[in-house]
Design an enzyme around this catalytic site. Structure first.
Site, short mmCIF file in Angstrom:
data_model
loop_
_atom_site.label_atom_id
_atom_site.label_comp_id
_atom_site.label_asym_id
_atom_site.label_seq_id
_atom_site.Cartn_x
_atom_site.Cartn_y
_atom_site.Cartn_z
N HIS A 30 -50.22 13.52 25.69
CA HIS A 30 -48.91 13.09 25.85
C HIS A 30 -48.58 12.09 27.13
CE1 HIS A 30 -47.04 16.80 24.35
NE2 HIS A 30 -48.34 17.32 24.61
N GLU A 112 -51.33 15.87 29.45
CA GLU A 112 -50.38 14.62 29.97
C GLU A 112 -51.15 13.58 30.70
OE1 GLU A 112 -47.34 14.32 29.36
OE2 GLU A 112 -46.22 16.51 28.98
N ASP A 161 -44.81 9.37 22.44
CA ASP A 161 -46.04 9.20 23.47
C ASP A 161 -47.17 9.90 22.62
OD1 ASP A 161 -44.54 11.84 23.67
OD2 ASP A 161 -45.94 12.40 25.07
#
Length: 177
Positions: A30, A112, A161
């Site tokens: 992400h 992330e 993303d």
């Protein structure tokens, strides 16, 4: 509790038990920046720990109260912070499916990258992501190259993303070294 020794650990309250902790078989990449397109702020940590102050930035009012997390965040500097142990279910994928199987949070690890869809990621992030991925795939051998995907792959039309700025070829080449 499965943790990455190279990461700083900050516990998130936004997780729960996986239905089957032996079923970890997907890695989802992400991106996130809080406020949007700003780096080096405490916003990501605050969001994932439920301490985001909606008065700190207008965008924070829009996301106040979200209960989300990822297993790890890799900041622009290459620093890795872990929020949820890998054997637990982080709340990162939302409505999602992979190869016909829904509820990706049940069997996925979410990483992330501090960034946006359009700004290049840093060398330090690719280095840290490669090392973290190596750790994860050694611990969870069912996560093979074909089971490492972007958020956009498991939630098409809803998520974009890690975006066009993420260099999949660079990342995958690192995985084959």
């Amino acid at each position: 509790m499965v943790l990455y020794n190279e990461a700083k650990y900050t516990a998130s309250p936004h997780y729960d038990a996986r239905p089957d902790s032996t079923d970890v078989s997907l890695l989802v990449i992400h991106n996130i920046s809080l406020p949007p397109s700003q780096f080096g702020t405490p916003g990501i940590r605050q969001l994932f720990t439920g301490t985001l102050n909606p008065d700190e930035h207008p965008f924070y009012k829009e996301i106040a109260g979200l209960r989300v997390s990822a297993h790890c965040v890799i900041y622009r500097t290459g620093e890795v912070e872990q929020f949820v142990p890998f054997d637990q279910r982080a709340w990162h994928a939302g409505l999602s499916s992979f190869q016909g199987r829904s509820r990706c949070n049940d069997y996925a690890i979410g990483i992330e990258l501090e960034g946006t869809d359009t700004l290049p990621y840093t060398d330090a992030q690719y280095q840290a992501l490669g090392e973290l991925t190596s750790f994860i795939t050694r611990y969870y051998p069912r996560i093979t190259l074909g089971r490492i995907v972007g958020h956009n792959d498991i939630a098409p039309g809803r998520k974009t993303d890690p975006g066009a700025a993420f260099d999949w070829a660079r990342y995958r080449t690192r995985m084959l070294d």
